[in-house]
Write an enzyme that holds these catalytic residues in place. Structure first.
Site, PDB file in Angstrom:
ATOM      1  N   GLU A  44       0.800  -1.244   0.000  1.00 45.93           N
ATOM      2  CA  GLU A  44       0.000   0.000   0.000  1.00 45.93           C
ATOM      3  C   GLU A  44       0.826   1.285   0.000  1.00 45.93           C
ATOM      4  O   GLU A  44       0.779   2.048   0.977  1.00 45.93           O
ATOM      5  CB  GLU A  44      -0.924   0.002   1.216  1.00 45.93           C
ATOM      6  CG  GLU A  44      -1.920  -1.136   1.232  1.00 45.93           C
ATOM      7  CD  GLU A  44      -2.910  -1.049   2.402  1.00 45.93           C
ATOM      8  OE1 GLU A  44      -2.697  -0.253   3.331  1.00 45.93           O
ATOM      9  OE2 GLU A  44      -3.900  -1.799   2.387  1.00 45.93           O
ATOM     10  N   GLU A  56      -5.168  -8.684   1.243  1.00 38.23           N
ATOM     11  CA  GLU A  56      -5.690  -8.328   2.567  1.00 38.23           C
ATOM     12  C   GLU A  56      -7.167  -8.002   2.468  1.00 38.23           C
ATOM     13  O   GLU A  56      -7.600  -7.345   1.516  1.00 38.23           O
ATOM     14  CB  GLU A  56      -5.015  -7.063   3.142  1.00 38.23           C
ATOM     15  CG  GLU A  56      -3.639  -7.258   3.671  1.00 38.23           C
ATOM     16  CD  GLU A  56      -3.056  -5.978   4.261  1.00 38.23           C
ATOM     17  OE1 GLU A  56      -3.822  -5.149   4.800  1.00 38.23           O
ATOM     18  OE2 GLU A  56      -1.839  -5.806   4.169  1.00 38.23           O
TER      19      GLU A  56
HETATM   20  C1  FCB Z   1      -3.791  -2.201   5.944  1.00 39.09           C
HETATM   21  C2  FCB Z   1      -2.349  -2.547   6.270  1.00 39.09           C
HETATM   22  C3  FCB Z   1      -2.208  -3.611   7.330  1.00 39.09           C
HETATM   23  C4  FCB Z   1      -3.243  -3.474   8.428  1.00 39.09           C
HETATM   24  C5  FCB Z   1      -4.631  -3.302   7.863  1.00 39.09           C
HETATM   25  C6  FCB Z   1      -5.700  -3.195   8.893  1.00 39.09           C
HETATM   26  O1  FCB Z   1      -3.862  -0.913   5.397  1.00 39.09           O
HETATM   27  O2  FCB Z   1      -1.663  -2.965   5.121  1.00 39.09           O
HETATM   28  O3  FCB Z   1      -0.888  -3.583   7.800  1.00 39.09           O
HETATM   29  O4  FCB Z   1      -2.874  -2.455   9.280  1.00 39.09           O
HETATM   30  O5  FCB Z   1      -4.665  -2.175   7.038  1.00 39.09           O
END
Ligand code: FCB
Length: 385
Positions: free
Chosen positions: A152, A299
């Site tokens: 990110e 994620e």
């Molecule tokens: C994302 C991050 C991860 C975690 C989640 C909740 O933006 O990549 O490390 O903090 O959010």
């Protein structure tokens, strides 16, 4: 939707990142004040074997984690062989359990020597980063296929330089754009370097894409959507489109646009107040189809201390993911965030994202009920209720 079977060979797992779970790390975060110090975190550094037994018992066949740059290169140009050995053991521990490693090279914190030189603002960042990537990939190329260079980049640039709430807490819009440029270059250089060392490597970034919804399709909302989609969702990906083998999607947010942003209904929210809106993942996936690359959801998760909403959250997102697959989107894997409760950046330890609960006092692990529901889906390769 007819009863849908997820493809054989689909990758199922959960994700973590080094600073959030390992403990005992000295980097630009830990040195930025108490609030940013993850301390012992989950002590995953010493307990990874035990944690991977849990991963195995939950039926996962893949696992995403990150390597901590400050451990590998504690001083400029000097490699710490002991730490390299550590990650070699981590990767082996996954392989021995039949679990495919997805390795992130950079999940935000940076070594102190690099911070002292100017951090991500440095012109030489692409060079430093690709040198680090070269080292790691040369060491582990026989056991890792999937590499995620950056996590990110746009969230990092926003929080560290636009809002100034994360280290180095330097709020400056010009730096923000500069950092995005530097990270684009860093990724491209690392990509070229990795391909040279390991031609069969599959390389991508983990990109945080948001579902921007133009409410009621009103023209003003559509114009705003077009602009924000271009900048937030596609700019970085467009810049690296010839330098990626897959797209890693991190998905958390829906943002309804109605003469302004974030006009969400917020009917259901997580412990962090983030709206729960599973359908969003469908739209985001469909929009990524244009790149004609395999997609892994690297994620997706929620903070839910009481584990009341997690099962529904996972099922909801998998339902909409399945719909996207049926509509021809090439999704090949899903990683829930996170395997363990962990250090949630400037929020600290209170948000509970884990499939596994951590009692930080005694470092005890407890599998949450929702993790077992996720396991059932993995085993049956379908959502049956
Ligand atoms: C994302 C991050 C991860 C975690 C989640 C909740 O933006 O990549 O490390 O903090 O959010």
């Amino acid at each position: 939707m007819d009863k849908f079977q997820f493809p054989k060979g689909f990758l199922w797992g959960a994700a973590t990142s080094a600073y959030q779970v390992e403990g005992g790390i000295k980097n630009d975060w830990s040195e930025a004040g108490e609030k940013f110090d993850a301390g012992k975190a989950c002590d995953h550094y010493n307990r990874f074997e035990e944690d991977f037994n849990i991963v195995k018992s939950l039926g996962h066949n893949a696992h995403r984690f990150s390597i901590e740059w400050s451990r590998i290169e504690p001083e400029e140009g000097k490699w710490d062989e002991k730490e390299i050995e550590h990650y070699r053991n981590v990767i082996k521990a996954l392989r021995n359990r039949g679990i495919e490693p997805f390795v992130t090279l950079w999940h935000w914190p940076i070594p102190l020597w690099l911070r002292n030189k100017g951090g991500a603002k440095l012109k030489k960042i692409p060079l430093y980063f690709s040198r680090y990537a070269e080292k790691i990939v040369s060491e582990f190329k026989n056991n890792v296929i999937f590499w995620i260079t950056l996590n990110e980049p746009e969230i990092y640039a926003t929080n560290s330089y636009l809002k100034g709430v994360w280290p180095p807490q330097k709020k400056n819009p010009i730096s923000y754009f500069l950092i995005i440029r530097n990270l684009i270059k860093a990724h491209r250089e690392a990509y070229k370097m990795i391909k040279k060392i390991q031609p069969n490597a599959r390389i991508g970034i983990a990109k945080n894409n948001i579902y921007f919804e133009a409410y009621q399709n009103k023209i003003v909302n559509r114009i705003l959507k077009k602009f924000i989609d271009w900048w937030w969702n596609f700019y970085f990906l467009n810049q690296i489109k010839n330098y990626q083998d897959f797209i890693g999607l991190n998905h958390y947010f829906h943002n309804r646009i109605n003469y302004g942003f974030n006009k969400n209904e917020n009917l259901k929210v997580s412990d962090m107040g983030w709206e729960l809106y599973p359908e969003g993942i469908y739209h985001v996936l469909k929009d990524l189809k244009r790149y004609k690359k395999p997609i892994y959801i690297t994620e997706n998760g929620l903070a839910d201390a009481n584990d009341e909403k997690r099962e529904k959250f996972i099922k909801g997102h998998l339902y909409w993911m399945a719909k996207a697959i049926q509509d021809g989107v090439d999704v090949r894997g899903y990683f829930y965030w996170s395997l363990l409760d962990n250090f949630e950046w400037d929020s600290g330890f209170w948000p509970r994202f884990g499939l596994v609960e951590i009692d930080y006092k005694i470092m005890e692990r407890k599998i949450r009920k929702s993790a077992l529901e996720y396991k059932k889906i993995i085993e049956n390769r379908c959502l049956d209720d």
